[in-house]
Design an enzyme around this catalytic site. Structure first.
Site, PDB file in Angstrom:
ATOM      1  N   HIS A   1       3.907  -2.000   1.420  1.00 27.68           N
ATOM      2  CA  HIS A   1       3.068  -1.159   0.560  1.00 27.68           C
ATOM      3  C   HIS A   1       3.813   0.149   0.315  1.00 27.68           C
ATOM      4  O   HIS A   1       4.268   0.785   1.258  1.00 27.68           O
ATOM      5  CB  HIS A   1       1.719  -0.886   1.244  1.00 27.68           C
ATOM      6  CG  HIS A   1       0.730  -0.167   0.375  1.00 27.68           C
ATOM      7  ND1 HIS A   1      -0.525  -0.657   0.128  1.00 27.68           N
ATOM      8  CD2 HIS A   1       0.814   0.996  -0.316  1.00 27.68           C
ATOM      9  CE1 HIS A   1      -1.174   0.176  -0.677  1.00 27.68           C
ATOM     10  NE2 HIS A   1      -0.364   1.190  -0.949  1.00 27.68           N
TER      11      HIS A   1
ATOM     12  N   LYS B   1       3.208  -7.259   7.301  1.00 22.67           N
ATOM     13  CA  LYS B   1       2.892  -6.278   6.257  1.00 22.67           C
ATOM     14  C   LYS B   1       3.012  -4.877   6.848  1.00 22.67           C
ATOM     15  O   LYS B   1       2.428  -4.583   7.889  1.00 22.67           O
ATOM     16  CB  LYS B   1       1.476  -6.505   5.711  1.00 22.67           C
ATOM     17  CG  LYS B   1       1.156  -5.615   4.504  1.00 22.67           C
ATOM     18  CD  LYS B   1      -0.014  -6.178   3.709  1.00 22.67           C
ATOM     19  CE  LYS B   1      -0.181  -5.438   2.388  1.00 22.67           C
ATOM     20  NZ  LYS B   1      -0.942  -4.196   2.483  1.00 22.67           N
TER      21      LYS B   1
ATOM     22  N   CYS C   1      -2.329  -1.350   7.712  1.00 21.70           N
ATOM     23  CA  CYS C   1      -3.661  -0.795   7.511  1.00 21.70           C
ATOM     24  C   CYS C   1      -3.686   0.680   7.908  1.00 21.70           C
ATOM     25  O   CYS C   1      -3.307   1.031   9.027  1.00 21.70           O
ATOM     26  CB  CYS C   1      -4.694  -1.561   8.329  1.00 21.70           C
ATOM     27  SG  CYS C   1      -6.369  -0.909   8.147  1.00 21.70           S
TER      28      CYS C   1
ATOM     29  N   PRO D   1      -4.425  -8.918   1.616  1.00 20.45           N
ATOM     30  CA  PRO D   1      -5.584  -8.916   2.513  1.00 20.45           C
ATOM     31  C   PRO D   1      -6.352  -7.603   2.403  1.00 20.45           C
ATOM     32  O   PRO D   1      -5.753  -6.528   2.413  1.00 20.45           O
ATOM     33  CB  PRO D   1      -4.956  -9.081   3.896  1.00 20.45           C
ATOM     34  CG  PRO D   1      -3.554  -8.563   3.756  1.00 20.45           C
ATOM     35  CD  PRO D   1      -3.147  -8.878   2.355  1.00 20.45           C
TER      36      PRO D   1
ATOM     37  N   ARG E   1      -6.672  -4.017  -4.743  1.00 16.06           N
ATOM     38  CA  ARG E   1      -7.885  -3.454  -5.357  1.00 16.06           C
ATOM     39  C   ARG E   1      -8.057  -3.857  -6.816  1.00 16.06           C
ATOM     40  O   ARG E   1      -9.187  -3.967  -7.293  1.00 16.06           O
ATOM     41  CB  ARG E   1      -7.859  -1.930  -5.224  1.00 16.06           C
ATOM     42  CG  ARG E   1      -8.077  -1.439  -3.793  1.00 16.06           C
ATOM     43  CD  ARG E   1      -7.838   0.047  -3.651  1.00 16.06           C
ATOM     44  NE  ARG E   1      -6.432   0.398  -3.866  1.00 16.06           N
ATOM     45  CZ  ARG E   1      -6.007   1.630  -4.094  1.00 16.06           C
ATOM     46  NH1 ARG E   1      -6.869   2.630  -4.180  1.00 16.06           N
ATOM     47  NH2 ARG E   1      -4.714   1.869  -4.246  1.00 16.06           N
TER      48      ARG E   1
ATOM     49  N   GLY F   1       1.094  -2.188  -3.937  1.00 17.43           N
ATOM     50  CA  GLY F   1       0.703  -0.820  -4.248  1.00 17.43           C
ATOM     51  C   GLY F   1       0.632  -0.544  -5.736  1.00 17.43           C
ATOM     52  O   GLY F   1       1.651  -0.587  -6.429  1.00 17.43           O
ATOM     53  N   ASP F   2      -0.580  -0.289  -6.250  1.00 21.74           N
ATOM     54  CA  ASP F   2      -0.816   0.123  -7.642  1.00 21.74           C
ATOM     55  C   ASP F   2      -0.443  -0.941  -8.674  1.00 21.74           C
ATOM     56  O   ASP F   2      -0.209  -0.602  -9.841  1.00 21.74           O
ATOM     57  CB  ASP F   2      -0.064   1.420  -7.970  1.00 21.74           C
ATOM     58  CG  ASP F   2      -0.563   2.616  -7.177  1.00 21.74           C
ATOM     59  OD1 ASP F   2      -1.602   2.488  -6.508  1.00 21.74           O
ATOM     60  OD2 ASP F   2       0.092   3.678  -7.226  1.00 21.74           O
TER      61      ASP F   2
ATOM     62  N   ALA G   1      -9.992  -5.889   4.058  1.00 20.11           N
ATOM     63  CA  ALA G   1     -11.138  -6.051   4.948  1.00 20.11           C
ATOM     64  C   ALA G   1     -12.433  -6.001   4.150  1.00 20.11           C
ATOM     65  O   ALA G   1     -12.631  -5.121   3.307  1.00 20.11           O
ATOM     66  CB  ALA G   1     -11.134  -4.948   6.009  1.00 20.11           C
TER      67      ALA G   1
END
Length: 342
Positions: free
Chosen positions: A174, A144, A105, A21, A230, A206-207, A23
């Site tokens: 994460h 999460k 978050c 997820p 990302r 993460g990454d 935002a």
């Protein structure tokens, strides 16, 4: 490593790669696209638990799951157990089949309200929130988290055990503390420790930006799946690339420029249809920048020119036309000709 699937409650998830997820990013058009391109599960962007905001345009869009592939996972955030429970019920009534609780978050405006990863500082409150949400709905509830609040306050294992005891169906971790935000390098030892201690599915986040990295992280942690965030921006086909590599050990050929063009144009049309022309054109601009960012076929100057021109496009027709012409030129192997103004 385990097989190519796992379960969250009664839902079989395959392949073992999940859209994390984000935002402002993982809206319905993007979730549907990533699912089509190989994601086993796509989690919605964070929705507020505060009922005062449920009827805003933003919340109505975030709660729109019409036509979305199953299972539909919706992330909620907040700090009050009873309010979070009501938010979970409300989202299930609006189509959610999995409720995901955000305690990962790191955003300041979220943490200043003691939501997101700030909750990890209060393990008693964590237990109350998780128990309340699990009791409120009949669908599976996932969580999460991060590895902790800071390097000297890593309590992911303690939170993970609380989560399992409260009936959480799966846990995503994460590999950064909250104070790292998205800087530095994610670490996976803490995630491996959490996975070894639990019997519920655990996901590593993460990454994870390549098929090789996904396989490496799954081996290192023993996790049931990886979350990609990302790295999927402007590259939604990363899910099928990871899935193919996990299944075969071989790298999938990258999409052709023609396919990238067609995926992008479909994405733009979906954004225009979902948000309406004015908002859709504006929201599409960041996606256009991500799609163009890493294309090896054009120069930095061409990329900058493309962004400058499409960012001035005010209509859906102009945005689609400029994008099509730009990628058509790349497909033809000629330098894209961009107008001075859109």
């Amino acid at each position: 490593m385990s097989t190519g699937s796992f379960q969250i409650g009664g839902h079989v998830i395959a392949p073992r790669v999940i859209l994390a997820p984000m935002a402002g990013v993982t809206d319905k058009p993007f979730r549907v696209l990533c699912k089509r391109l190989g994601a086993g599960l796509c989690v919605s962007e964070m929705t507020t638990s505060d009922p005062r905001f449920w009827n805003t345009a933003k919340s109505r869009h975030r709660m729109d799951h019409d036509g979305e592939p199953d299972p539909i996972s919706v992330q909620i955030a907040g700090t009050v157990p009873e309010v979070m429970a009501e938010a979970a019920r409300h989202n299930v009534d609006h189509g959610a089949q999995i409720i995901d609780i955000n305690m990962g978050c790191p955003a300041k405006k979220v943490c200043n309200a003691w939501a997101g990863s700030a909750l990890m500082r209060d393990e008693t409150l964590v237990a109350r929130i998780l128990a309340a949400v699990v009791a409120a709905v009949e669908v599976p509830v996932t969580l999460k988290i991060r590895t902790g609040w800071a390097a000297d306050q890593k309590n992911a294992l303690a939170i993970a055990r609380i989560a399992q005891d409260c009936g959480i169906a799966a846990l995503a971790v994460h590999g950064r503390t909250r104070d790292q935000q998205y800087t530095g390098v994610a670490e996976y030892d803490t995630i491996a420790e959490v996975k070894a201690a639990l019997s519920i599915p655990v996901f590593a986040n993460g990454d994870i930006d390549s098929p090789h990295k996904a396989a490496q992280v799954l081996r290192h942690t023993g996790c049931d799946a990886v979350l990609v965030g990302r790295a999927a921006q402007g590259r939604p086909w990363i899910f099928r690339e990871i899935a193919h590599y996990l299944a075969t050990g071989e790298r999938l050929a990258p999409p052709s420029l023609a396919e990238v063009r067609d995926i992008l144009l479909d994405h733009l049309r979906a954004l225009h249809a979902f948000y309406g022309e004015t908002s859709g054109v504006r929201i599409a601009r960041k996606h256009l920048g991500w799609y163009a960012k890493d294309r090896p076929e054009h120069t930095d100057e061409q990329r900058a020119g493309f962004r400058a021109v499409v960012n001035r496009a005010e209509s859906a027709e102009a945005q689609l036309s400029l994008t099509r012409d730009y990628f058509d030129a790349l497909v033809a192997g000629v330098p894209p000709r961009l107008p001075v103004a859109a």
